[in-house]
Scaffold this active site. Structure first.
Site, PDB file in Angstrom:
ATOM      1  N   ASN A 163      -1.866   0.292   7.116  1.00  0.00           N
ATOM      2  CA  ASN A 163      -1.328  -0.979   7.601  1.00  0.00           C
ATOM      3  C   ASN A 163      -0.447  -1.706   6.588  1.00  0.00           C
ATOM      4  O   ASN A 163      -0.264  -2.899   6.665  1.00  0.00           O
ATOM      5  CB  ASN A 163      -2.454  -1.876   8.119  1.00  0.00           C
ATOM      6  CG  ASN A 163      -3.487  -2.174   7.064  1.00  0.00           C
ATOM      7  OD1 ASN A 163      -3.277  -1.959   5.875  1.00  0.00           O
ATOM      8  ND2 ASN A 163      -4.619  -2.682   7.501  1.00  0.00           N
ATOM      9  N   GLU A 168      -9.782 -10.347  -7.032  1.00  0.00           N
ATOM     10  CA  GLU A 168      -8.811  -9.264  -6.907  1.00  0.00           C
ATOM     11  C   GLU A 168      -7.720  -9.339  -7.964  1.00  0.00           C
ATOM     12  O   GLU A 168      -7.284  -8.301  -8.482  1.00  0.00           O
ATOM     13  CB  GLU A 168      -8.218  -9.261  -5.496  1.00  0.00           C
ATOM     14  CG  GLU A 168      -9.255  -8.879  -4.455  1.00  0.00           C
ATOM     15  CD  GLU A 168      -8.777  -9.028  -3.021  1.00  0.00           C
ATOM     16  OE1 GLU A 168      -7.646  -9.493  -2.791  1.00  0.00           O
ATOM     17  OE2 GLU A 168      -9.551  -8.670  -2.120  1.00  0.00           O
ATOM     18  N   TYR A 216     -12.454  -2.420  -3.268  1.00  0.00           N
ATOM     19  CA  TYR A 216     -13.142  -2.300  -1.988  1.00  0.00           C
ATOM     20  C   TYR A 216     -14.663  -2.359  -2.128  1.00  0.00           C
ATOM     21  O   TYR A 216     -15.382  -1.924  -1.233  1.00  0.00           O
ATOM     22  CB  TYR A 216     -12.747  -0.995  -1.298  1.00  0.00           C
ATOM     23  CG  TYR A 216     -11.342  -1.000  -0.729  1.00  0.00           C
ATOM     24  CD1 TYR A 216     -10.944  -1.975   0.182  1.00  0.00           C
ATOM     25  CD2 TYR A 216     -10.427  -0.018  -1.087  1.00  0.00           C
ATOM     26  CE1 TYR A 216      -9.663  -1.976   0.716  1.00  0.00           C
ATOM     27  CE2 TYR A 216      -9.151  -0.011  -0.544  1.00  0.00           C
ATOM     28  CZ  TYR A 216      -8.767  -0.987   0.355  1.00  0.00           C
ATOM     29  OH  TYR A 216      -7.514  -0.984   0.885  1.00  0.00           O
ATOM     30  N   LYS A 225       0.803  -1.218   0.000  1.00  0.00           N
ATOM     31  CA  LYS A 225       0.000   0.000   0.000  1.00  0.00           C
ATOM     32  C   LYS A 225       0.845   1.281   0.000  1.00  0.00           C
ATOM     33  O   LYS A 225       2.052   1.240   0.242  1.00  0.00           O
ATOM     34  CB  LYS A 225      -0.933  -0.027   1.208  1.00  0.00           C
ATOM     35  CG  LYS A 225      -1.972  -1.147   1.157  1.00  0.00           C
ATOM     36  CD  LYS A 225      -2.826  -1.109   2.412  1.00  0.00           C
ATOM     37  CE  LYS A 225      -3.918  -2.142   2.419  1.00  0.00           C
ATOM     38  NZ  LYS A 225      -4.715  -2.062   3.665  1.00  0.00           N
ATOM     39  N   HIS A 270      -2.041  -5.442   1.807  1.00  0.00           N
ATOM     40  CA  HIS A 270      -3.341  -6.103   1.688  1.00  0.00           C
ATOM     41  C   HIS A 270      -3.076  -7.479   1.111  1.00  0.00           C
ATOM     42  O   HIS A 270      -2.209  -7.643   0.247  1.00  0.00           O
ATOM     43  CB  HIS A 270      -4.268  -5.342   0.725  1.00  0.00           C
ATOM     44  CG  HIS A 270      -5.415  -6.188   0.271  1.00  0.00           C
ATOM     45  ND1 HIS A 270      -6.552  -6.349   1.025  1.00  0.00           N
ATOM     46  CD2 HIS A 270      -5.571  -6.972  -0.833  1.00  0.00           C
ATOM     47  CE1 HIS A 270      -7.374  -7.177   0.394  1.00  0.00           C
ATOM     48  NE2 HIS A 270      -6.796  -7.568  -0.730  1.00  0.00           N
TER      49      HIS A 270
END
Length: 137
Positions: A113, A127, A50, A10, A116
């Site tokens: 974080n 995905e 998402y 990310k 993913h």
């Protein structure tokens, strides 16, 4: 069983030059990189990624975060890759992740974080099709 999964490194990790350190963790755990690209995610791609969170109060924040700067999209392969990658990554919240997981080492917060990973075979397929044109079935 050999599986393929999707990982996103990310924006917070890319901004802090952590790509190589994160890749080392996957590779030293016998996961093979099948495909990789550095890219700036479009709003459309982030919204597709998402989609299950659309309508939730944090949806726009997720999309804004994922599109703020470049990410690295990866297809990894290995024995039980989905569960192994998720274990290597740690829990979503770096504060509660086990020691030496990627999120414990590099995650900044629950919202930043670092990585993913797909949570199931179905999610991995969906995905991968969002981030890569090639079929990795």
């Amino acid at each position: 069983m050999t599986e393929k999964t999707l990982v996103l490194i990310k924006p917070d990790a890319v901004e802090r030059n952590l790509i190589g350190r994160i890749l080392v963790e996957y590779e030293r755990n016998d996961l093979k990189v099948l495909d990789m690209k550095l890219m700036k995610a479009s709003i459309d791609l982030a919204e597709k990624h998402y989609a299950e969170h659309n309508g939730k109060p944090f949806f726009n924040r997720l999309v804004t975060y994922l599109t703020r700067s470049p990410i690295v999209a990866l297809v990894l392969e290995g024995e039980n890759a989905i569960s192994r990658v998720r274990a290597l990554n740690g829990t979503t919240d770096p504060e509660t992740s086990k020691d030496n997981t990627i999120r414990a080492l590099y995650g900044l917060s629950l919202s930043e974080n670092t990585v993913h990973a797909s949570d199931s075979k179905e999610s991995a397929g969906r995905e991968r099709s969002i981030w890569f044109a090639k079929n990795y079935s």
